[in-house]
Design a protein around this motif. Structure first.
Motif, PDB file in Angstrom:
ATOM      1  N   LEU A  20     -14.894 -70.360 -36.566  1.00 47.39           N
ATOM      2  CA  LEU A  20     -14.353 -69.084 -36.966  1.00 47.39           C
ATOM      3  C   LEU A  20     -14.804 -68.469 -38.188  1.00 47.39           C
ATOM      4  CD1 LEU A  20     -12.625 -66.950 -35.814  1.00 47.39           C
ATOM      5  CD2 LEU A  20     -10.539 -68.137 -36.780  1.00 47.39           C
ATOM      6  N   ILE A  21     -14.726 -69.116 -39.605  1.00 46.10           N
ATOM      7  CA  ILE A  21     -15.215 -68.670 -40.667  1.00 46.10           C
ATOM      8  C   ILE A  21     -16.644 -68.236 -40.768  1.00 46.10           C
ATOM      9  CG2 ILE A  21     -15.816 -70.521 -42.263  1.00 46.10           C
ATOM     10  CD1 ILE A  21     -14.364 -69.447 -44.182  1.00 46.10           C
ATOM     11  N   VAL A  22     -17.445 -68.816 -39.860  1.00 49.72           N
ATOM     12  CA  VAL A  22     -18.957 -68.441 -39.852  1.00 49.72           C
ATOM     13  C   VAL A  22     -19.001 -67.506 -39.010  1.00 49.72           C
ATOM     14  CG1 VAL A  22     -21.057 -69.351 -38.780  1.00 49.72           C
ATOM     15  CG2 VAL A  22     -19.675 -70.895 -40.171  1.00 49.72           C
ATOM     16  N   ALA A  23     -18.299 -67.133 -37.916  1.00 54.69           N
ATOM     17  CA  ALA A  23     -18.393 -66.167 -36.897  1.00 54.69           C
ATOM     18  C   ALA A  23     -17.585 -64.865 -37.247  1.00 54.69           C
ATOM     19  CB  ALA A  23     -17.995 -66.851 -35.435  1.00 54.69           C
ATOM     20  N   LEU A  24     -16.835 -64.953 -38.188  1.00 54.62           N
ATOM     21  CA  LEU A  24     -16.065 -63.794 -38.537  1.00 54.62           C
ATOM     22  C   LEU A  24     -16.906 -62.498 -38.679  1.00 54.62           C
ATOM     23  CD1 LEU A  24     -13.115 -63.097 -38.647  1.00 54.62           C
ATOM     24  CD2 LEU A  24     -12.740 -63.771 -40.902  1.00 54.62           C
ATOM     25  N   GLY A  25     -17.868 -62.814 -39.830  1.00 53.78           N
ATOM     26  CA  GLY A  25     -18.743 -61.603 -40.256  1.00 53.78           C
ATOM     27  C   GLY A  25     -19.543 -61.365 -39.073  1.00 53.78           C
ATOM     28  N   LEU A  26     -20.028 -62.293 -38.370  1.00 55.96           N
ATOM     29  CA  LEU A  26     -20.823 -62.062 -37.204  1.00 55.96           C
ATOM     30  C   LEU A  26     -20.229 -60.994 -36.132  1.00 55.96           C
ATOM     31  CD1 LEU A  26     -23.960 -62.643 -36.429  1.00 55.96           C
ATOM     32  CD2 LEU A  26     -22.880 -64.417 -34.951  1.00 55.96           C
ATOM     33  N   ALA A  27     -18.986 -61.344 -35.799  1.00 53.03           N
ATOM     34  CA  ALA A  27     -18.075 -60.668 -35.161  1.00 53.03           C
ATOM     35  C   ALA A  27     -18.001 -59.132 -35.430  1.00 53.03           C
ATOM     36  CB  ALA A  27     -16.982 -61.393 -35.044  1.00 53.03           C
ATOM     37  N   ILE A  28     -17.712 -59.058 -36.594  1.00 52.53           N
ATOM     38  CA  ILE A  28     -17.560 -57.433 -37.360  1.00 52.53           C
ATOM     39  C   ILE A  28     -18.806 -56.933 -37.063  1.00 52.53           C
ATOM     40  CG2 ILE A  28     -17.193 -56.310 -39.533  1.00 52.53           C
ATOM     41  CD1 ILE A  28     -15.274 -58.398 -40.126  1.00 52.53           C
ATOM     42  N   VAL A  29     -20.054 -57.460 -37.687  1.00 52.49           N
ATOM     43  CA  VAL A  29     -21.310 -56.542 -37.514  1.00 52.49           C
ATOM     44  C   VAL A  29     -21.562 -56.617 -36.096  1.00 52.49           C
ATOM     45  CG1 VAL A  29     -23.895 -56.796 -37.911  1.00 52.49           C
ATOM     46  CG2 VAL A  29     -22.206 -57.657 -39.570  1.00 52.49           C
ATOM     47  N   PHE A  30     -21.629 -57.420 -35.274  1.00 47.40           N
ATOM     48  CA  PHE A  30     -22.079 -57.309 -33.716  1.00 47.40           C
ATOM     49  C   PHE A  30     -21.071 -56.324 -32.943  1.00 47.40           C
ATOM     50  CE2 PHE A  30     -23.117 -59.746 -29.768  1.00 47.40           C
ATOM     51  CZ  PHE A  30     -23.876 -58.802 -29.354  1.00 47.40           C
ATOM     52  N   THR A 224      -9.842 -70.101 -43.870  1.00 47.31           N
ATOM     53  CA  THR A 224     -10.225 -69.321 -42.820  1.00 47.31           C
ATOM     54  C   THR A 224      -8.916 -68.298 -42.525  1.00 47.31           C
ATOM     55  OG1 THR A 224     -11.374 -71.144 -41.922  1.00 47.31           O
ATOM     56  CG2 THR A 224     -10.642 -69.337 -40.376  1.00 47.31           C
ATOM     57  N   ILE A 225      -7.698 -68.699 -42.637  1.00 52.41           N
ATOM     58  CA  ILE A 225      -6.588 -68.261 -42.416  1.00 52.41           C
ATOM     59  C   ILE A 225      -6.316 -66.867 -43.259  1.00 52.41           C
ATOM     60  CG2 ILE A 225      -3.979 -68.120 -42.348  1.00 52.41           C
ATOM     61  CD1 ILE A 225      -4.123 -70.867 -41.302  1.00 52.41           C
ATOM     62  N   LEU A 226      -6.814 -67.316 -44.702  1.00 54.67           N
ATOM     63  CA  LEU A 226      -6.831 -66.314 -45.799  1.00 54.67           C
ATOM     64  C   LEU A 226      -7.654 -65.139 -45.275  1.00 54.67           C
ATOM     65  CD1 LEU A 226      -5.783 -65.396 -48.329  1.00 54.67           C
ATOM     66  CD2 LEU A 226      -7.376 -66.753 -49.587  1.00 54.67           C
ATOM     67  N   CYS A 227      -8.850 -65.553 -45.115  1.00 60.01           N
ATOM     68  CA  CYS A 227      -9.957 -64.626 -44.733  1.00 60.01           C
ATOM     69  C   CYS A 227      -9.581 -63.700 -43.546  1.00 60.01           C
ATOM     70  CB  CYS A 227     -11.325 -65.369 -44.434  1.00 60.01           C
ATOM     71  SG  CYS A 227     -12.146 -65.945 -45.481  1.00 60.01           S
ATOM     72  N   LEU A 228      -8.910 -64.311 -42.469  1.00 60.99           N
ATOM     73  CA  LEU A 228      -8.346 -63.705 -41.244  1.00 60.99           C
ATOM     74  C   LEU A 228      -7.215 -62.418 -41.692  1.00 60.99           C
ATOM     75  CD1 LEU A 228      -8.004 -66.171 -38.412  1.00 60.99           C
ATOM     76  CD2 LEU A 228      -9.537 -64.041 -38.381  1.00 60.99           C
ATOM     77  N   VAL A 229      -6.165 -62.973 -42.412  1.00 57.96           N
ATOM     78  CA  VAL A 229      -5.297 -62.075 -42.996  1.00 57.96           C
ATOM     79  C   VAL A 229      -5.906 -60.722 -43.607  1.00 57.96           C
ATOM     80  CG1 VAL A 229      -3.424 -61.824 -44.495  1.00 57.96           C
ATOM     81  CG2 VAL A 229      -3.479 -63.914 -43.061  1.00 57.96           C
ATOM     82  N   ALA A 230      -6.939 -61.244 -44.537  1.00 62.01           N
ATOM     83  CA  ALA A 230      -7.538 -60.151 -45.554  1.00 62.01           C
ATOM     84  C   ALA A 230      -8.165 -59.083 -44.687  1.00 62.01           C
ATOM     85  CB  ALA A 230      -8.644 -60.785 -46.537  1.00 62.01           C
ATOM     86  N   VAL A 231      -9.128 -59.633 -43.541  1.00 62.15           N
ATOM     87  CA  VAL A 231      -9.731 -58.573 -42.748  1.00 62.15           C
ATOM     88  C   VAL A 231      -9.064 -57.879 -41.980  1.00 62.15           C
ATOM     89  CG1 VAL A 231     -11.487 -58.743 -40.674  1.00 62.15           C
ATOM     90  CG2 VAL A 231     -11.869 -60.218 -42.741  1.00 62.15           C
ATOM     91  N   TYR A 232      -7.947 -58.508 -41.450  1.00 66.03           N
ATOM     92  CA  TYR A 232      -6.780 -57.700 -40.427  1.00 66.03           C
ATOM     93  C   TYR A 232      -6.200 -56.903 -41.533  1.00 66.03           C
ATOM     94  CZ  TYR A 232      -2.991 -56.564 -37.777  1.00 66.03           C
ATOM     95  OH  TYR A 232      -2.017 -56.021 -36.724  1.00 66.03           O
ATOM     96  N   ASN A 236      -6.809 -52.619 -40.822  1.00 67.46           N
ATOM     97  CA  ASN A 236      -5.679 -51.871 -40.484  1.00 67.46           C
ATOM     98  C   ASN A 236      -4.870 -51.189 -41.318  1.00 67.46           C
ATOM     99  OD1 ASN A 236      -5.287 -52.546 -37.262  1.00 67.46           O
ATOM    100  ND2 ASN A 236      -5.980 -54.523 -38.452  1.00 67.46           N
ATOM    101  N   GLY A 237      -5.086 -51.530 -42.705  1.00 64.39           N
ATOM    102  CA  GLY A 237      -4.286 -50.951 -43.713  1.00 64.39           C
ATOM    103  C   GLY A 237      -5.159 -50.218 -44.929  1.00 64.39           C
ATOM    104  N   THR A 238      -6.212 -50.145 -44.904  1.00 72.15           N
ATOM    105  CA  THR A 238      -7.248 -49.231 -45.563  1.00 72.15           C
ATOM    106  C   THR A 238      -7.735 -48.026 -45.043  1.00 72.15           C
ATOM    107  OG1 THR A 238      -9.269 -50.559 -45.525  1.00 72.15           O
ATOM    108  CG2 THR A 238      -7.574 -51.436 -47.009  1.00 72.15           C
ATOM    109  N   THR A 239      -8.174 -47.081 -45.804  1.00 65.70           N
ATOM    110  CA  THR A 239      -8.896 -46.054 -45.233  1.00 65.70           C
ATOM    111  C   THR A 239     -10.269 -46.485 -44.677  1.00 65.70           C
ATOM    112  OG1 THR A 239      -7.773 -44.407 -46.948  1.00 65.70           O
ATOM    113  CG2 THR A 239      -9.759 -43.571 -45.723  1.00 65.70           C
ATOM    114  N   TRP A 240     -11.062 -47.180 -45.548  1.00 69.92           N
ATOM    115  CA  TRP A 240     -12.292 -47.525 -44.845  1.00 69.92           C
ATOM    116  C   TRP A 240     -12.168 -48.492 -43.685  1.00 69.92           C
ATOM    117  CZ3 TRP A 240     -16.740 -45.351 -45.700  1.00 69.92           C
ATOM    118  CH2 TRP A 240     -16.835 -44.396 -46.889  1.00 69.92           C
TER     119      TRP A 240
END
Length: 390
Positions: A20-30, A224-232, A236-240
């Motif tokens: 998941l931590i490997v695929a997280l960035g790939l999922a966002i870009v893809f 991995t959980i920390l990265c997921l929370v940060a990405v979420y 959902n919580g920032t302008t960008w």
């Protein structure tokens, strides 16, 4: 038997966390850009080598640095991979949007370049690259300031690039010939290097007489959980983050509403690349670091993204856990062991015993994924709304 099942589930979840931590960035870009980034594994490799460099630097600072270097390596790995990803997006990817085949080939070429760069990089090469960047930047600045750049850009760009590259090549060769062997020696070469975890990540947490959960894998799960929370939170919580979600849903309408889609693309690619760097830092806790590190994970990462549903974080989480748990339970023989002793299920036991190796378990998972995609080609959680088209 229960302890074996619990241990198997934990190991499966830990494998899923790595995936998941490997695929997280790939999922966002893809998911946002529709870019199949085959260089994602090499960005991860850069994160791993950044961790190695930070560890070597910490070794000379004392025990306190050795025990805490991982906390410095994580943000640095993110930063290095994000900057390289940003450079890749600005110099290559942005010219290929809407052309998936060309993007695929270009990122594959970049992945080969990055692998060879890590094998060959030394001081003369770094000096040559610095000279090239300086000459190219200064040349572009002078021409754009004192000439009609819009009119001459078509031929001036390649001319400045070729001249800068030629001068940088000569400078690099001169330095290479004049330097001593220590100065010209490759930093990493082709050999694998080891990253020693801090002492607080080498042990494990015991539960009962036979169960032990390695601290390194617990750390990766928490990371991995920390990265997921940060990405979420970011999405959902920032302008960008909201702009990125908007572009994901409808790029044309977002552009009409004033959202700078090009900046969103660059930020998205940098974020996905930075997450690859964090993944690279995490996998150094599990094994050696080498130029081919990324290739060992890129296929599994794409499996997670495709099975989970393109652009769906929840889908990536579920897919990573499913693939990790099934791969481990089948490959370790846990399923076959659980079925042993039941005469009526002997054919099923023999079936799972046949697949009870790591490589055969992957074959079985591949076959299951192919069968699954025949039923649900859009993955577990299909994306709703209009996807990016260009």
């Amino acid at each position: 038997m229960l302890e074996g099942l619990v241990g198997g589930l934990f190991n499966g979840i830990s494998i899923g966390a790595v995936l998941l931590i490997v695929a997280l960035g790939l999922a966002i870009v893809f998911g946002l850009m529709g870019v199949i980034n085959l260089a994602h594994g090499e960005l991860m490799m850069l994160g791993a080598y950044t961790t190695y460099v930070v560890q070597n630097g910490a070794n000379g600072l004392g025990d306190w640095a050795v025990e805490s270097y991982i906390l410095v390596a994580l943000p640095l790995a993110f930063l290095v991979a994000a900057l390289v990803g940003l450079l890749l997006e600005r110099s290559v990817i942005r010219f290929l949007y809407g052309r998936p085949l060309e993007t695929l080939l270009a990122t594959w070429g970049v992945s080969l370049i990055l692998r060879q760069f890590v094998r060959s990089v030394n001081w003369p090469m770094v000096i040559g690259l610095g000279v090239f960047a300086l000459l190219f930047g200064v040349g572009r600045w002078i021409l754009s300031r004192y000439t009609d750049w819009a009119r001459i850009a078509r031929w001036a760009n390649p001319v400045v690039s070729i001249l800068s590259a030629a001068i940088a090549l000569v400078a690099g060769l001169v330095v290479q010939g004049a330097g001593n062997p220590t100065f010209t020696r490759a930093w990493f070469s082709t050999r694998n290097v080891d990253v020693t975890p801090p002492s607080w990540l080498r042990g494990g947490v015991s539960l009962g007489a036979t169960l032990q959960f390695p601290s390194a894998r617990l750390f990766i799960i928490a990371l991995t959980i920390l990265c997921l929370v940060a990405v979420y939170w970011f999405l959902n919580g920032t302008t960008w983050g909201l702009k990125m979600r908007s572009v994901t849903q409808n790029r044309a309408m977002s552009a009409c509403l004033g959202i700078p889609t090009e900046q969103v693309d660059a930020l998205t690619f940098a974020l996905g690349s930075g997450l690859a760097g964090i993944a690279g830092c995490a996998v150094t806790l599990l094994g050696s670091v080498g130029p081919n590190l990324g290739g060992n994970y890129i296929v599994d990462a794409f499996m997670v993204v495709v099975v989970g549903g393109v652009g769906k974080l929840v889908g990536s989480i579920v897919a990573a856990l499913l693939i990790g748990i099934v791969t481990y339970l089948v490959g370790s023989g846990t399923v076959a062991l659980l079925l042993t002793g039941n005469e009526a299920l002997q054919p099923v036991t023999d079936f799972f015993t046949f697949f009870a190796t790591t490589s055969m378990a992957k074959v079985m998972v591949f076959a299951l994924i192919i069968a699954f995609l025949q039923v649900r080609p859009a993955g577990l959680f299909p994306q709703k709304g209009r996807s990016v088209e260009a």
